[in-house]
Motif scaffolding. Structure first.
Motif, PDB file in Angstrom:
ATOM      1  N   SER A  51      40.635  40.034  36.511  1.00  0.00           N
ATOM      2  CA  SER A  51      42.084  39.824  36.555  1.00  0.00           C
ATOM      3  C   SER A  51      42.742  40.638  37.662  1.00  0.00           C
ATOM      4  CB  SER A  51      42.715  40.191  35.208  1.00  0.00           C
ATOM      5  OG  SER A  51      42.581  41.582  34.954  1.00  0.00           O
ATOM      6  N   ALA A  75      43.253  36.847  41.638  1.00  0.00           N
ATOM      7  CA  ALA A  75      43.112  36.482  43.048  1.00  0.00           C
ATOM      8  C   ALA A  75      43.440  37.692  43.908  1.00  0.00           C
ATOM      9  CB  ALA A  75      44.029  35.313  43.412  1.00  0.00           C
ATOM     10  N   THR A  78      43.909  24.893  43.606  1.00  0.00           N
ATOM     11  CA  THR A  78      44.036  26.270  44.095  1.00  0.00           C
ATOM     12  C   THR A  78      45.119  26.286  45.175  1.00  0.00           C
ATOM     13  OG1 THR A  78      42.255  25.881  45.683  1.00  0.00           O
ATOM     14  CG2 THR A  78      41.648  26.863  43.561  1.00  0.00           C
ATOM     15  N   VAL A  98      39.912  33.412  44.937  1.00  0.00           N
ATOM     16  CA  VAL A  98      40.493  32.987  43.665  1.00  0.00           C
ATOM     17  C   VAL A  98      39.394  32.962  42.611  1.00  0.00           C
ATOM     18  CG1 VAL A  98      41.656  31.126  42.435  1.00  0.00           C
ATOM     19  CG2 VAL A  98      42.289  31.634  44.798  1.00  0.00           C
ATOM     20  N   PHE A 140      40.893  21.658  39.349  1.00  0.00           N
ATOM     21  CA  PHE A 140      41.797  22.797  39.225  1.00  0.00           C
ATOM     22  C   PHE A 140      42.347  23.091  40.614  1.00  0.00           C
ATOM     23  CE2 PHE A 140      42.866  27.288  39.385  1.00  0.00           C
ATOM     24  CZ  PHE A 140      43.698  27.398  38.271  1.00  0.00           C
ATOM     25  N   VAL A 174      38.392  31.719  38.786  1.00  0.00           N
ATOM     26  CA  VAL A 174      38.774  30.744  37.773  1.00  0.00           C
ATOM     27  C   VAL A 174      37.830  30.857  36.576  1.00  0.00           C
ATOM     28  CG1 VAL A 174      39.086  28.283  37.267  1.00  0.00           C
ATOM     29  CG2 VAL A 174      39.692  29.192  39.531  1.00  0.00           C
ATOM     30  N   ASN A 175      38.397  30.879  35.370  1.00  0.00           N
ATOM     31  CA  ASN A 175      37.614  30.894  34.144  1.00  0.00           C
ATOM     32  C   ASN A 175      37.325  29.452  33.726  1.00  0.00           C
ATOM     33  OD1 ASN A 175      37.018  30.852  31.218  1.00  0.00           O
ATOM     34  ND2 ASN A 175      37.395  33.054  31.342  1.00  0.00           N
ATOM     35  N   ASP A 196      39.005  30.561  49.158  1.00  0.00           N
ATOM     36  CA  ASP A 196      40.120  29.611  49.170  1.00  0.00           C
ATOM     37  C   ASP A 196      40.924  29.693  50.464  1.00  0.00           C
ATOM     38  OD1 ASP A 196      41.363  27.514  47.675  1.00  0.00           O
ATOM     39  OD2 ASP A 196      43.057  28.850  47.256  1.00  0.00           O
ATOM     40  N   TYR A 203      41.343  27.937  34.010  1.00  0.00           N
ATOM     41  CA  TYR A 203      42.579  28.648  34.360  1.00  0.00           C
ATOM     42  C   TYR A 203      42.267  29.809  35.301  1.00  0.00           C
ATOM     43  CZ  TYR A 203      41.134  32.030  30.751  1.00  0.00           C
ATOM     44  OH  TYR A 203      40.425  32.941  29.997  1.00  0.00           O
ATOM     45  N   ARG A 204      43.245  30.150  36.112  1.00  0.00           N
ATOM     46  CA  ARG A 204      43.074  31.231  37.072  1.00  0.00           C
ATOM     47  C   ARG A 204      43.132  32.575  36.363  1.00  0.00           C
ATOM     48  NH1 ARG A 204      46.756  32.774  42.338  1.00  0.00           N
ATOM     49  NH2 ARG A 204      48.027  33.783  40.738  1.00  0.00           N
ATOM     50  N   GLY A 235      41.193  21.799  45.608  1.00  0.00           N
ATOM     51  CA  GLY A 235      40.730  22.932  44.828  1.00  0.00           C
ATOM     52  C   GLY A 235      39.334  22.779  44.276  1.00  0.00           C
TER      53      GLY A 235
END
Length: 429
Positions: free
Chosen positions: A238, A199, A161, A184, A159, A186-187, A179, A195-196, A141
């Motif tokens: 989101s 996606a 994935t 994907v 992180f 990610v923040n 990915d 965190y995701r 990831g």
């Protein structure tokens, strides 16, 4: 462009396009050109076995200003900021490196750190923001690395994935990851606790990504040598949504770069189909259109655009192209040389590699040979029929048996049907 051969032997013709692309210059690289990043007058090439710096001050005569083949510099992808290059070489040796590029002819590794082996296809993505580097690391990831001290990079966290992280792009506190089977997001506002956010699945395997404004542009390999560029609305991270596609991009799209109102896609070769650069007009992201296509001589893996210039990591060379938008007279952009020229090799003196550039007024047989001071032929660089135009060749200071030659004066001789020219070269070990 030659006719395309689709599956089952059906011949396809690519439609006429409003824009055009022409080659400005080219430069052979000592490794396998896999990725490229441009800063100022230099193009930095992830040379899969090396990092190579190309002086592109004059785009029509690029030359190798320096190269480093240290195992810690076996880059697949790279990002350059000021005097430091950040290298992704996970697939070749399980690591991340920083490289001092302040002096192109004296490159050296500043620091490195271990990262887990990257399973799956080769990842290339790497981007540095302030003191943090984000690294695409295959089935491990997203890697997050502290580079506040480039001499001692240190892994912060990973992180995981769901797929294979192959490429990435950053915007504010978000990292957008190609990915393999999905995009994907990610923040990373808190790098210790990424965190995701969201996606979206891709219609085909995605290898490259570039983000501009509210849209992400994703290069996807299709089947049988035809891929696509997917346009994803990421205004709501989101809930990213595919809003448009450019289908039937010829070749295997592996990378994409956004410059102005255009997306430049590097599409690799596929059996019976030539790869190259595909130019997509994204002035209206909801209605993108393919406006130009150029088949490169090699096998494109990476692309970077600055203004109307397009730099292509073309496997065995760096190609520099110019995108000519509708209405611009192509004849004012590229003119055929009218006299035979052999330019002084660069760099000179040299230690490891030097580049020879020459211009042919007409097509014909060409030999480019290296002689020592006694007149003995030590290396033949070119012995072939070549078209009129600009050409480059590289010499590594070795003889025909691949043995290192001693320091000293050597002579480069260009022999053509239009005449013979020679230059003096100085090899310093």
């Amino acid at each position: 462009m030659a006719a395309l051969v689709a599956p089952f032997g059906i011949a396809l013709a690519e439609p006429a396009m409003p824009d055009s692309v022409v080659r400005v210059g080219a430069c052979a690289t000592p490794g396998i050109a896999w990725g490229v990043f441009v800063q100022g007058d230099y193009a930095y090439v992830a040379d899969r076995g090396a990092v190579t710096v190309v002086d592109a001050t004059d785009p029509s005569f690029p030359w190798v200003a320096g190269t480093l083949n240290d195992p810690l510099a076996w880059a697949l992808g790279l990002f350059v900021e000021n005097a430091v290059a950040y290298l992704n070489w996970t697939a070749l040796g399980n690591g991340f490196s920083t490289l001092d590029v302040s002096n192109p002819d004296s490159l050296y590794v500043i620091g490195w750190c271990y990262v887990p082996p990257a399973g799956g296809p080769d990842p290339t993505g790497v981007c540095t923001v302030d003191t943090i580097t984000y690294l695409a690391n295959g089935d491990d990831g997203l890697g997050i690395i502290n580079v506040s001290d480039p001499a001692s990079p240190d892994t912060v966290t990973y992180f995981d994935t769901p797929g294979y992280a192959l490429d990435l792009s950053t915007q504010d506190t978000l990292v957008f990851i190609a990915d393999y089977d999905s995009l994907v997001i990610v923040n990373v506002a808190d790098v210790l606790n990424p965190y995701r956010v969201g996606a979206v699945n891709m219609p085909d395997n995605c290898y490259g990504i570039s983000v501009a404004g509210e849209y992400a542009y994703v290069a996807c390999k299709g089947g049988f040598g035809f891929g696509s560029l997917e346009v994803v609305n990421v205004s709501d991270p989101s809930s990213p949504q595919i809003v448009a596609s450019v289908d039937n991009i010829v070749g295997d799209p592996l990378d994409v770069w956004i410059s102005g109102s255009y997306a430049y896609v590097a599409a690799a070769d596929y059996p019976s189909i030539e790869g190259g650069v595909r130019v997509v007009d994204i002035s209206d992201p909801l209605s993108p259109s393919l406006v130009a296509s150029y088949d490169t001589p090699g096998d494109p893996r990476g692309v970077f655009a600055v203004g109307d210039l397009v730099f292509v990591a073309d496997y065995d060379s760096l190609q520099i192209l110019r995108h000519i938008a509708t209405g611009i007279n192509e004849s004012t952009v590229e003119q055929q040389p009218r006299v035979l020229r052999l330019r002084q090799n660069q760099p000179n003196p040299f230690t490891d590699f030097t580049t020879v550039r020459y211009e042919l007024p007409t097509a014909g047989s060409v030999t480019l040979e290296i002689y020592d001071v006694t007149g003995r032929l030590v290396r033949t660089l070119v012995d072939a029929a070549q078209p009129a135009g600009l050409h480059t060749a590289m010499w590594d200071g070795r003889d025909e048996a691949n043995g290192k030659l001693a320091s000293g004066v050597y002579f480069c001789r260009l022999t053509t049907e239009s005449g013979t020219l020679s230059n003096k070269m100085l090899l310093v070990r």
